[in-house]
Design a protein around this motif. Structure first.
Motif, mmCIF file in Angstrom:
data_model
loop_
_atom_site.group_PDB
_atom_site.id
_atom_site.type_symbol
_atom_site.label_atom_id
_atom_site.label_comp_id
_atom_site.label_asym_id
_atom_site.label_seq_id
_atom_site.Cartn_x
_atom_site.Cartn_y
_atom_site.Cartn_z
ATOM 1 N N ALA A 31 39.653 63.179 29.962
ATOM 2 C CA ALA A 31 40.756 62.887 29.045
ATOM 3 C C ALA A 31 41.203 64.157 28.331
ATOM 4 O O ALA A 31 42.398 64.394 28.143
ATOM 5 C CB ALA A 31 40.331 61.828 28.042
ATOM 6 N N LEU A 65 48.803 68.401 29.365
ATOM 7 C CA LEU A 65 50.052 67.900 28.802
ATOM 8 C C LEU A 65 50.558 68.766 27.665
ATOM 9 O O LEU A 65 51.733 68.700 27.312
ATOM 10 C CB LEU A 65 49.860 66.475 28.309
ATOM 11 N N THR A 104 43.178 66.313 30.553
ATOM 12 C CA THR A 104 44.522 65.736 30.657
ATOM 13 C C THR A 104 45.376 66.148 29.471
ATOM 14 O O THR A 104 46.542 66.536 29.617
ATOM 15 C CB THR A 104 44.436 64.200 30.704
ATOM 16 N N VAL A 105 44.800 66.052 28.289
ATOM 17 C CA VAL A 105 45.535 66.427 27.081
ATOM 18 C C VAL A 105 45.962 67.888 27.165
ATOM 19 O O VAL A 105 47.110 68.229 26.871
ATOM 20 C CB VAL A 105 44.670 66.198 25.822
#
Lengths: 427, 339
Positions: free
Chosen positions: B314, B321, B317-318
């Motif tokens: 996660a 992004l 992913t952050v």
């Protein structure tokens, strides 16, 4: 459309929500729980849908002994059950009794979730079925109580068989395939003579064990995957042949809605739990009205000559370590799974948790088929990492790839073996 | 009409629509950006007041986002499984262990690539379709426009889970209406065709669902933006001999650019974070070929009970992004300046 900026953050939030409670556990309190006011019992929806009166009877029996006790029930579905259980075990409000599928027990026992119990406290514990007894034992200790067992049987439509000129249920595998061939020819290419969802590993592994293979085998204290062994491959190839020849519906769907599909009238036979046929002919599911009175259970013959070894499914009841009413929990389990309870469960088409109650079933025509089928059975490897194998859906993935033809049987089995070897020995 | 004028004109519709479709974070970050700029501009006396007014909002943000984010970061550096979750063992720090394990895992990278391709496809489709519908809205009569708007809002208002379930039925192998419909065409037999047998094909279906849900917001925002394109510029271009494409390319697009940049960055962020569509469409257990970053992270954390590994995914992913978020923030700040 309510969309999150980053679902990852949502996921993170969930991790945290659960994790935040992680450190608070283990307060326990009075473990004996003689003066408890409340008992929380988590069962799966099967109990709620099929035998709520047995739950009620067990409640009444326990409340009679402990006036003022309230018994709370929660019923949960199989797919999301473990995530829910993981979360609640992180808090100090753990339920006092939980139902576990017999293949799921081990992973939780290994991680210390369940309290050890003394089997002598439970009725008929000396006669528990081997498959179930195995599922609640780890390192010579007992961590749960078998609840009921479920065998798997063949079930076909007599009317469809008769259309193809087949009068009696098959006794041998050759008879079975001959009959299915005729049914398939008679009903055309859109009809599944045998509706067999590809990812249904309980069925597929029956072929593997029938051919002398195994999912994994123990070498010393290590487990090693065995799906690529010549025997296992033989079983898988036979399974593939069944899918290719008789299974004409969606090859990616799993078996969870098999009885519904069966009820839609485009299938001639299923191989599943003993209750699935009965549920399919329920007017709710019987969409064509042709199933009622036309279904017939039979013991599945296997390609190797004997009966096909079936997966001995079933459920166990366990007491979480964090329960603060363990003594009362024991009483409740005893009231629910004892002799009286078993009688009720058997009446609903389940197999009892013990051999003594199983024996008479074989001579009763109504129960003979599942009882005899259960005599030849297999069970999952009792390896510490088995839970991970199941959770990571390694077998389902392999079977789906075999079913859709995306990989050859050999390639799929090899990939599955590698995946299994990675996790099967880790706690 | 000066450049500043046009940019203000086209900005005003852009800002209000941003919140409705956005999650908490987008709103929070956007809001902060704008207000921060405004404060700087007005500067001077009473510097404490804006902060006091902001405080409740900031506090909520801190609780709702800051705390989970902090826990996410800690978790991703720990070995955290069931025994740790249940409090039987203390979580132990593993340094960058989770990260090196993930980054060294070929499966993770194929998930990343899949997610990026999926998001890119969905964003391009969303933007193109949204723009076409917005242009169409300008040219149709009043009642047709109302009908289209109602349809857009209706599909926008449909809960994701419901929409996903309906798409699942539409594309069902044995009983799906799409297979039935296609089979009506002469020479086509799609009965029993399995849309989800393979990852690329199945993800395309899921992409359609995502696009279907995302187009209304884009279309409505763009059509609002289009009303701000000065007619006289279009007319002038036409007089100079520009065709429909020329007008669109050299007048409409440049005027709409800030809105388009914002919508695109937002779409990228949303489409990288698609979760329920994939999860529900694959019955809660996406096959390996269907895993995108969000479901993969969920799978690792909650299904395989490797909460540390899931958090690390996660977090990566952050980080991935953040680049996109930076573009978005820059655009927001720029809009602030123009005001």
């Amino acid at each position: 459309m309510k969309r999150k900026l980053i679902a990852a953050i949502g996921v993170a939030g969930m991790v945290v929500g659960i994790a935040a409670c992680g450190s608070e556990g283990g307060k326990g309190g009075d473990k004996a729980g003689a003066d408890v006011k409340e008992l929380t019992v988590w069962l799966t929806v099967d109990a709620q849908n099929n035998w709520p009166e047995l739950v009620k009877a067990a409640d009444d029996a326990v409340v009679r002994k402990h006036p003022g006790l309230t018994i709370k029930h929660e019923f949960y579905g199989w797919p999301d059950k473990n995530a829910k259980l993981d979360a609640v075990l992180a808090t100090d409000k753990a339920p006092d009794v939980v139902e576990m599928g017999n293949t799921e027990m081990l992973g939780y026992v290994v991680n210390g979730a369940f309290a050890e119990i003394d089997p002598k406290q439970f009725e008929q514990s000396d006669a528990w079925l081997d498959g179930l007894k195995e599922s609640v034992s780890y390192g010579g200790k007992t961590y749960g109580v078998p609840y009921y067992a479920g065998g798997r049987v063949g079930n076909w439509r007599k009317d469809v068989a008769a259309e193809a000129g087949v009068k009696a249920p098959p006794k041998t595998y050759a008879e079975l395939t001959a009959a299915l061939d005729r049914i398939q020819a008679e009903k055309g290419p859109k009809f599944s003579a045998w509706y067999q969802p590809s990812p249904d590993w309980y069925a597929a592994m029956s072929f593997v064990y029938d051919a002398g293979g195994a999912i994994a085998e123990q070498e010393g204290d290590r487990w090693k995957a065995g799906l690529s062994s010549p025997e296992s491959l033989k079983g898988l190839n036979e399974y593939k042949k069944v899918l290719d020849t008789y299974m004409k519906a969606d090859k990616t769907k799993d078996e969870s809605d098999r009885y519904i599909v069966y009820g839609q009238g485009n299938a001639g036979m299923i191989f599943g739990a003993a209750w699935e046929g009965a549920t399919a002919e329920d007017p709710k599911n019987d969409k064509t009205g042709k199933l009622k009175g036309n279904l017939e259970n039979f013991v599945m013959p296997g390609p190797s000559g004997g009966n096909l070894p079936v997966f001995l499914g079933g459920s166990d009841l366990a007491i979480p370590v964090k329960s603060d009413a363990q003594a009362v929990a024991v009483e409740w389990i005893n009231a629910f799974t004892g002799a009286q309870g078993q009688k009720g469960l058997v009446a609903k088409g389940n197999l009892p948790n013990n051999k003594a109650d199983l024996a008479p079933l074989k001579s009763d025509p109504k129960t003979a088929v599942p009882a005899i089928a259960a005599e030849s059975s297999w069970f999952v490897p009792m390896a510490p990492g088995w839970g991970q194998v199941e959770k990571a859906q390694i077998l389902k993935t392999m079977l789906q790839e075999i079913g859709t033809g995306k990989k050859s049987v050999e390639e799929a089995a090899k990939a599955a073996d590698e995946a299994i070897d990675k996790v099967i020995n880790t706690k | 009409m000066s450049a500043a004028d046009t940019s203000t004109a086209k900005v005003s519709p852009a800002r209000p629509p941003a919140p409705p479709g956005t999650g908490q974070t987008a709103r929070g970050r956007g809001g902060q950006g704008q207000r921060g700029v405004r404060r700087r501009r007005r500067g001077g006396g009473g510097a404490g007041l804006p902060w006091a007014l902001l405080a409740p909002c900031l506090l909520v943000l801190l609780l709702v986002l800051g705390y989970p984010l902090a826990r996410l970061v800690t978790l991703s550096f720990q070995k955290f499984g069931q025994p740790q979750l249940w409090g039987f063992q203390e979580p132990e720090s593993v340094g960058f262990g989770n990260f090196t394990r993930i980054l060294g895992d070929g499966e993770f990278w194929s998930v990343v690539v899949r997610t990026v391709v999926f998001a890119a496809g969905a964003v391009v489709l969303t933007m193109v379709l949204g723009m076409l519908i917005a242009l169409l809205l300008q040219r149709v009569s009043g009642w047709v426009r109302t009908l289209i708007n109602i349809a857009l809002v209706a599909s926008w208002g449909m809960p994701v889970i419901v929409a996903t379930a309906i798409f699942k039925w539409l594309f069902d192998t044995d009983y799906g209406v799409l297979n039935w419909l296609l089979s009506r065409l002469p020479g086509v037999d799609m009965s029993g065709h399995n849309w989800f047998a393979g990852g690329p094909e199945g993800l395309t279906v899921i992409m359609l669902l995502v696009v279907w849900g995302a187009v209304p917001f884009v279309a409505i925002t763009l059509s609002a933006g289009l009303t701000q394109v000065p007619r006289e510029l279009e007319e002038a271009a036409r007089l100079d001999g520009a065709g429909a494409w020329g007008v669109f390319r050299y007048v409409t697009l440049p005027v709409l650019k800030p809105i388009i940049v914002m919508l695109t960055t937002l779409s990228v962020i949303w489409d990288m974070g698609v979760f329920p569509q994939v999860f529900v469409m694959r019955g809660g257990h996406p096959e390996a070929e269907f895993q995108v970053l969000t479901t993969y992270s969920y799978d690792k954390a909650f299904v395989v009970n490797d909460y540390g590994g899931g958090s690390a995914i996660a977090l990566v992913t952050v980080l991935l992004l953040l680049g996109v978020v930076a573009v978005y923030m820059r655009q927001m700040l720029r809009i602030g300046e123009a005001e």
